[in-house]
Scaffold this motif. Sequence first.
Motif, PDB file in Angstrom:
ATOM      1  N   PHE A  30     -19.202  24.254  -9.130  1.00 44.53           N
ATOM      2  CA  PHE A  30     -18.323  24.058  -7.977  1.00 44.53           C
ATOM      3  C   PHE A  30     -16.860  24.313  -8.317  1.00 44.53           C
ATOM      4  CE2 PHE A  30     -21.897  21.432  -6.258  1.00 44.53           C
ATOM      5  CZ  PHE A  30     -22.137  22.241  -5.156  1.00 44.53           C
ATOM      6  N   ASP A  31     -16.472  24.067  -9.570  1.00 44.72           N
ATOM      7  CA  ASP A  31     -15.099  24.331 -10.007  1.00 44.72           C
ATOM      8  C   ASP A  31     -14.885  25.794 -10.358  1.00 44.72           C
ATOM      9  OD1 ASP A  31     -14.423  21.712  -9.670  1.00 44.72           O
ATOM     10  OD2 ASP A  31     -14.633  21.168 -11.787  1.00 44.72           O
ATOM     11  N   ASP A  32     -15.940  26.595 -10.303  1.00 42.75           N
ATOM     12  CA  ASP A  32     -15.888  28.019 -10.646  1.00 42.75           C
ATOM     13  C   ASP A  32     -15.389  28.234 -12.069  1.00 42.75           C
ATOM     14  OD1 ASP A  32     -16.463  30.627 -10.029  1.00 42.75           O
ATOM     15  OD2 ASP A  32     -14.466  31.047  -9.228  1.00 42.75           O
ATOM     16  N   SER A  33     -15.922  27.432 -12.979  1.00 40.62           N
ATOM     17  CA  SER A  33     -15.565  27.528 -14.392  1.00 40.62           C
ATOM     18  C   SER A  33     -16.148  28.794 -15.010  1.00 40.62           C
ATOM     19  CB  SER A  33     -16.095  26.301 -15.131  1.00 40.62           C
ATOM     20  OG  SER A  33     -15.907  26.425 -16.517  1.00 40.62           O
ATOM     21  N   LYS A  34     -15.448  29.335 -16.002  1.00 39.37           N
ATOM     22  CA  LYS A  34     -15.926  30.547 -16.669  1.00 39.37           C
ATOM     23  C   LYS A  34     -17.208  30.291 -17.460  1.00 39.37           C
ATOM     24  CE  LYS A  34     -11.368  32.563 -17.105  1.00 39.37           C
ATOM     25  NZ  LYS A  34     -10.318  32.996 -18.018  1.00 39.37           N
ATOM     26  N   SER A  35     -17.387  29.062 -17.913  1.00 42.30           N
ATOM     27  CA  SER A  35     -18.559  28.741 -18.727  1.00 42.30           C
ATOM     28  C   SER A  35     -19.727  28.191 -17.908  1.00 42.30           C
ATOM     29  CB  SER A  35     -18.177  27.734 -19.809  1.00 42.30           C
ATOM     30  OG  SER A  35     -17.718  26.533 -19.215  1.00 42.30           O
TER      31      SER A  35
END
Length: 109
Positions: A30-35
């Motif tokens: 949901f945070d659109d993290s790269k990992s």
Amino acid sequence: MARQSSLSQTSVLIFIAYCFYNLTCFGRLFDDSKSANYYELTRCVLFLVGEMAACKLGLYGEKGYRPWFMHGFQWCFAFSVVIWIAQILTAGNAKEEIRHTEVHAKKVQ
């Protein structure tokens, strides 16, 4: 006489840790993290490995027994693994293409 079955403390702790890891994965998505892709891939693989271990150890009853609905979960998670691997490879190719475009743009200037 009714059969009494219970989970060990270790099994309960592993399940709680898996639940927290699920929440971490969903938060990263949901945070659109790269990992996020790697976390989700790891979550799917952990489910498959854990489910196979549960079957081998006899946590469903007799050793080697697997409830019918777990086969559906296995297929869903295995398909998810394939999707996340494709997503990771596609994202890697896109990053390489962007890098190549940036280098080419600097040379043109």
